[in-house]
Enzyme design. Structure first.
Site, PDB file in Angstrom:
ATOM      1  N   ASP A 508      34.167  -6.099  -0.290  1.00 61.77           N
ATOM      2  CA  ASP A 508      33.354  -5.704  -1.339  1.00 61.77           C
ATOM      3  C   ASP A 508      32.026  -5.650  -0.521  1.00 61.77           C
ATOM      4  O   ASP A 508      31.126  -6.468  -0.539  1.00 61.77           O
ATOM      5  CB  ASP A 508      33.031  -6.526  -2.546  1.00 61.77           C
ATOM      6  CG  ASP A 508      32.549  -5.918  -3.647  1.00 61.77           C
ATOM      7  OD1 ASP A 508      31.430  -4.941  -3.505  1.00 61.77           O
ATOM      8  OD2 ASP A 508      32.365  -6.578  -5.084  1.00 61.77           O
ATOM      9  N   HIS A 509      31.614  -4.148  -0.393  1.00 62.22           N
ATOM     10  CA  HIS A 509      30.514  -3.846   0.410  1.00 62.22           C
ATOM     11  C   HIS A 509      29.154  -4.103  -0.399  1.00 62.22           C
ATOM     12  O   HIS A 509      28.057  -4.002   0.207  1.00 62.22           O
ATOM     13  CB  HIS A 509      30.517  -2.607   0.898  1.00 62.22           C
ATOM     14  CG  HIS A 509      30.071  -2.298   2.393  1.00 62.22           C
ATOM     15  ND1 HIS A 509      28.977  -2.970   2.863  1.00 62.22           N
ATOM     16  CD2 HIS A 509      30.486  -1.474   3.239  1.00 62.22           C
ATOM     17  CE1 HIS A 509      29.002  -2.716   4.013  1.00 62.22           C
ATOM     18  NE2 HIS A 509      29.779  -1.579   4.394  1.00 62.22           N
ATOM     19  N   ARG A 510      29.294  -4.253  -1.628  1.00 61.05           N
ATOM     20  CA  ARG A 510      28.001  -4.631  -2.310  1.00 61.05           C
ATOM     21  C   ARG A 510      27.464  -5.899  -2.136  1.00 61.05           C
ATOM     22  O   ARG A 510      26.318  -6.521  -2.269  1.00 61.05           O
ATOM     23  CB  ARG A 510      28.267  -4.559  -4.175  1.00 61.05           C
ATOM     24  CG  ARG A 510      28.828  -3.351  -4.466  1.00 61.05           C
ATOM     25  CD  ARG A 510      28.981  -3.418  -5.994  1.00 61.05           C
ATOM     26  NE  ARG A 510      30.440  -4.179  -6.268  1.00 61.05           N
ATOM     27  CZ  ARG A 510      30.698  -4.470  -7.225  1.00 61.05           C
ATOM     28  NH1 ARG A 510      30.438  -3.871  -8.401  1.00 61.05           N
ATOM     29  NH2 ARG A 510      31.904  -5.287  -7.411  1.00 61.05           N
TER      30      ARG A 510
END
Length: 537
Positions: A508-510
């Site tokens: 999850d690149h967040r």
């Protein structure tokens, strides 16, 4: 009369889908007899009867979602007045009906105000505005069938009966099919109870714009009943109210939303009658995707040609689809691919496998991988997290609870192995084998598929090297394992065959940066190439 409400089927379970009914109206049931099979998320649960009695009515159809606390089935217990009256109603009524020249079918189907009909027939009656209690049942024992309801609706229409008077289909010029369907209801003085309204324009807010559909909405059973009667998607109703941090909708909001839908339908009907085919073009130019069949419109039906077949999209398959859609919709995925030489892993398993067999344990590569993953997560805790979007916080899990994605005949399920750090290799292997076996036989508890902090999916067991696995939200990472086999590897300037394992880490690149993913994979590769490193932990 006992109204059996869908019980609490586990922590966090808000609703269940009826997969199968094991009883029908009129059947005698005993306490603990299985009434139905209900699916919650990815677990199928048998629902037993809490009482002895006779089934009076099923309140949900197969494939229908039922909220916890809603009435699932009505059972007449021994000693109920209705049960005792029903046992002698037919014999007592038949002579009177014969003398009066009446029909015994009507008495059989509606004795004591009760009507014998399936949920689908009752729904059809509501949708067509037919009073099912006044319908003569032609089925066994006076049961009302769909044909009976349709005949009653046709007769009412020919006699000028109040109710739906027209249905208008507006077809787009490109031939894609109907883009709007409008039902016009008589404007008489009778109070509208929602049974004659079948809305075909869904997810439209008060200002006529497309409303964003939520994944879950809190509402009382009574409110959900009103929503069903008005054919309103409760998850699409705009609301600012919350309960326990979740969106909450009350009955007033449902009725207001239904009125907005009906107003939109009336506008469509007017456009069709005055503008004809040009209405679709006008709506498209104005950006009205609801009327023009654009991005926010209802899904179009798929035609089936000869030789093709259909099967219901429900149960585990629908639960998987909804979870995957949510993950792709909410999470910006990024996938890091790598490959590791695992000669040490292969040798370790070959040495330990005979010892495991002596203790009755089938030692696969999975417990090794899970153990190595837990050790790597200990050094890179950002991958053992969840994103709490409501509170805008990243939750770092202390425990390493690893989900093991398992392919089964009924879909993909993810049993969770709790506290991997605190378990030895053989204990871990035995637990994984047991969870996987029970998942495939659908004998696994829902609680055993909850609480995961990281997931491992071994698609290489079927075939393939790399993939882009979808994160099991609210987790923030998932590791995909490719097929373990010999591949060409350069060693000391020479190309030799070595056992290698492809790795695909989706993040999850967040929450997780690409550098974090690469560092985690490097650590994991060190453990996989030489599992004896685990002894140092």
């Amino acid at each position: 009369m006992f109204e059996f409400k869908l019980p609490d089927l586990g922590e966090g379970v808000a609703e269940g889908e009826v997969l199968t009914w094991h009883v029908s109206p009129g059947d005698a049931v005993t306490e603990d007899q299985v009434l139905a099979e209900v699916e919650t998320d990815k677990a199928a649960v048998d629902v037993p009867s809490p009482v002895d009695g006779v089934v009076q009515e099923l309140h949900a159809e197969v494939g229908e979602m039922v909220r916890t606390g809603e009435v699932l089935i009505t059972i007449a217990e021994e000693g109920d007045a209705e049960t005792s009256e029903a046992s002698g109603t037919e014999d007592a009524t038949a002579p009177e009906a014969a003398e009066a020249g009446g029909s015994t079918k009507t008495d059989a189907s509606a004795a004591d105000g009760r009507v014998f009909a399936s949920p689908s027939v009752r729904r059809l009656a509501r949708e067509t505005g037919v009073d099912i209690a006044a319908v003569d049942g032609s089925g066994p024992g006076g049961r009302v069938t769909e044909a009976d309801v349709e005949a009653a609706a046709d007769a009412a229409g020919e006699a000028g009966d109040d109710g739906p008077t027209s249905v208008v289909s507006k077809v787009s010029d490109d031939g894609d099919g109907p883009t709007a369907v409008v039902s016009r209801v008589d404007d008489g003085d009778d109070e509208d109870d929602g049974t004659a309204v079948k809305s075909a324009v869904r997810s439209v807010s008060e200002d006529g714009q497309q409303a964003e559909r939520r994944d879950q909405t809190l509402a009382t059973p009574a409110t959900r009943k009103v929503a069903r009667e008005l054919d309103v998607d409760i998850d699409a109703i705009p609301t600012d109210q919350t309960r326990d941090g979740q969106p909450y909708v009350d009955e007033a909001a449902v009725r207001t939303y239904a009125e907005a839908q009906q107003a939109a339908q009336a506008a469509d009907a007017e456009a069709v009658s005055t503008g004809g085919g040009a209405a679709s073009e006008t709506a498209a130019e104005a950006g009205d995707t609801t009327a023009a069949g654009g991005a926010g419109a209802e899904p179009r039906a798929v035609e089936t040609s000869e030789g093709e077949r259909r099967e219901p999209y429900r149960g585990v398959r629908r639960a998987i689809g909804e979870q995957m859609a949510r993950s792709r919709r909410e999470v910006p995925h990024a996938t890091h691919h790598d490959r590791v030489v695992v000669s040490g892993l292969v040798e370790a398993r070959e040495r330990l496998e005979p010892l495991a067999e002596e203790r009755g344990v089938d030692l696969t590569y999975t417990p090794f991988v899970v153990k190595c993953v837990a050790a790597a997560l200990d050094q890179h805790p950002v991958l053992n997290t969840a994103l709490d979007t409501e509170n805008e916080e990243i939750v770092y899990h202390e425990a390493h609870n690893i989900g093991v994605a398992t392919a089964t005949d009924h879909g993909l399920v993810v049993p969770v192995v709790d506290d991997v750090d605190g378990k030895g290799l053989l204990e871990l292997a035995g637990e994984i084998n047991d969870l996987v076996a029970r998942a495939r036989s659908r004998d696994i508890e829902r609680a055993e598929m909850q609480g995961g902090t990281f997931t491992v999916t071994n698609f290489g067991a079927i075939g393939g090297e790399y993939a882009s696995p979808i994160i099991n939200v609210p987790e923030t990472a998932i590791l995909g394992i490719g097929a373990l086999k010999e591949r060409p590897v350069v060693t000391d300037g020479e190309v030799v065959a070595q056992p290698t394992l492809p790795l695909s880490l989706a993040i999850d690149h967040r929450v997780i940066d690409g550098a974090d993913a690469a560092r985690f994979v490097n650590t994991l590769k060190a453990y996989l190439s030489d599992p004896t490193r685990l002894l140092l932990e």
